[in-house]
Design an enzyme around this catalytic site. Structure first.
Site, PDB file in Angstrom:
ATOM      1  N   ASP A  67       8.606  -5.462  -2.345  1.00 31.22           N
ATOM      2  CA  ASP A  67       9.728  -4.938  -3.121  1.00 31.22           C
ATOM      3  C   ASP A  67      10.163  -3.554  -2.638  1.00 31.22           C
ATOM      4  OD1 ASP A  67       7.402  -3.630  -3.948  1.00 31.22           O
ATOM      5  OD2 ASP A  67       7.348  -4.602  -5.892  1.00 31.22           O
ATOM      6  N   ASN A 136       1.708  -4.559 -17.344  1.00 27.64           N
ATOM      7  CA  ASN A 136       2.302  -5.619 -18.167  1.00 27.64           C
ATOM      8  C   ASN A 136       2.205  -6.989 -17.494  1.00 27.64           C
ATOM      9  OD1 ASN A 136       4.098  -5.372 -16.096  1.00 27.64           O
ATOM     10  ND2 ASN A 136       5.897  -4.956 -17.348  1.00 27.64           N
ATOM     11  N   HIS A 138       2.989  -7.703 -14.295  1.00 31.07           N
ATOM     12  CA  HIS A 138       3.957  -8.011 -13.232  1.00 31.07           C
ATOM     13  C   HIS A 138       3.265  -8.083 -11.870  1.00 31.07           C
ATOM     14  CE1 HIS A 138       5.041  -3.477 -12.565  1.00 31.07           C
ATOM     15  NE2 HIS A 138       4.273  -3.866 -11.575  1.00 31.07           N
TER      16      HIS A 138
HETATM   17  C1  GLP Z   1       4.204  -1.354  -8.664  1.00 26.93           C
HETATM   18  C2  GLP Z   1       4.328  -2.373  -7.537  1.00 26.93           C
HETATM   19  C3  GLP Z   1       3.351  -3.507  -7.701  1.00 26.93           C
HETATM   20  C4  GLP Z   1       1.952  -2.953  -7.982  1.00 26.93           C
HETATM   21  C5  GLP Z   1       1.979  -2.129  -9.240  1.00 26.93           C
HETATM   22  C6  GLP Z   1       0.617  -1.575  -9.641  1.00 26.93           C
HETATM   23  O1  GLP Z   1       4.851  -1.753  -9.805  1.00 26.93           O
HETATM   24  N1  GLP Z   1       5.655  -2.928  -7.437  1.00 26.93           N
HETATM   25  O2  GLP Z   1       3.346  -4.293  -6.525  1.00 26.93           O
HETATM   26  O3  GLP Z   1       1.034  -4.006  -8.116  1.00 26.93           O
HETATM   27  O4  GLP Z   1       2.858  -1.047  -9.000  1.00 26.93           O
HETATM   28  O5  GLP Z   1       0.429  -0.313  -9.100  1.00 26.93           O
HETATM   29  P1  GLP Z   1      -0.906   0.529  -9.118  1.00 26.93           P
HETATM   30  O6  GLP Z   1      -1.773  -0.091  -8.086  1.00 26.93           O
HETATM   31  O7  GLP Z   1      -0.482   1.899  -8.775  1.00 26.93           O
HETATM   32  O8  GLP Z   1      -1.475   0.397 -10.481  1.00 26.93           O
END
Ligand code: GLP
Length: 260
Positions: A67, A136, A138
């Site tokens: 993304d 959440n 995702h």
């Molecule tokens: C963002 C990214 C995701 C990732 C998420 C969790 O939202 N788009 O791909 O999994 O962050 O991030 P973190 O590893 O910093 O908790």
């Protein structure tokens, strides 16, 4: 789903980097699906170390990131392109022309999303997809209510995601509200999926992903339908799993061994 509960974050990182490194050694022209997020930082550091010290080569690897924020040009310090460059690409021998991240500053983001999906298909799909998970549930930026049949498109970020991302932006900087993200179906088409989650704040999403109903309420729960998913967890991220003892009995210490 193969649920491996490791005895600490460092072991999650070491296991993930070993799996990716082995994949790259065995399939030097593989296509990797890469993720951003803080969870991946030490994994990328370890891959960079393997490149530097062990000669692990990414010269023929192709990569597709999940993304990118809409509105941020690739040169923006907080863009995922810059983030990947700073954390991984600059430290390994991957060819920039083989690295793909949606263009957040595309004049027509919808067209950019369609082109991105087509590029993944033209490359023969993702062999190994690396994933984190949002608080959440995702994956990529597929927020709750995302179609489980979705492909690359524009998504509005959930308030909890914008909040979680605040730490990466300066106090006076606007945090992006929209992103181009690969879809759930795009992710589901990957040959293999490796998902990492560490820390207590991910525990609820992890439980919903592994043990909850398959539902757009927790987009990661769609992975229950994928035949080759490995989930690497530390004890904190695994703390809300109802069947934690069962997973540990199958894979003591989160070791990936033959079942019989
Ligand atoms: C963002 C990214 C995701 C990732 C998420 C969790 O939202 N788009 O791909 O999994 O962050 O991030 P973190 O590893 O910093 O908790």
């Amino acid at each position: 789903m193969k649920v491996l509960i490791k005895d600490g974050k460092a072991l999650v990182v070491a296991d993930a980097a070993a799996r990716i490194g082995d994949h790259v050694s065995h399939y030097p022209d593989a296509t990797l699906g890469l993720a951003t997020g803080g969870t991946m930082t030490p994994v990328y550091q370890e891959l960079a170390r393997r490149h530097r010290e062990d000669g692990l080569s990414f010269a023929d690897i192709t990569s597709f990131n999940l993304d990118e924020y809409i509105g941020l040009p690739p040169s923006h310090p907080r863009s995922y392109r810059r983030d990947m460059e700073d954390r991984l690409f600059a430290h390994i021998d991957i060819k920039r022309t083989r690295t793909h991240i949606p263009a957040g500053d595309a004049a027509d983001p919808e067209a950019e999303a369609r082109t991105y999906e087509a590029r993944i298909e033209a490359a023969g799909g993702i062999d190994l997809q690396l994933l984190g998970i949002g608080v959440n549930g995702h994956i990529g930026f597929n927020e709750p209510s995302s179609s489980l049949g979705s492909t690359t498109r524009i998504k509005r970020l959930a308030p909890s995601t914008i909040e979680a991302n605040r730490r990466f932006f300066k106090a006076d900087e606007a945090i992006p509200t929209h992103a181009i993200t690969v879809g759930i179906q795009t992710i589901m088409r990957a040959g293999m999926i490796l998902l990492l989650a560490t820390g207590e704040r991910k525990a609820e999403a992890v439980a919903a992903m592994i043990e909850g109903p398959v539902s757009t309420f927790c987009p990661a729960s769609a992975l229950q339908f994928h035949p080759n998913v490995t989930v690497l967890l530390d004890p904190a991220a695994a703390s809300r799993l109802a069947l934690k003892d069962f997973y540990l009995a199958i894979h003591p210490n989160g070791e990936d061994q033959d079942l019989l």
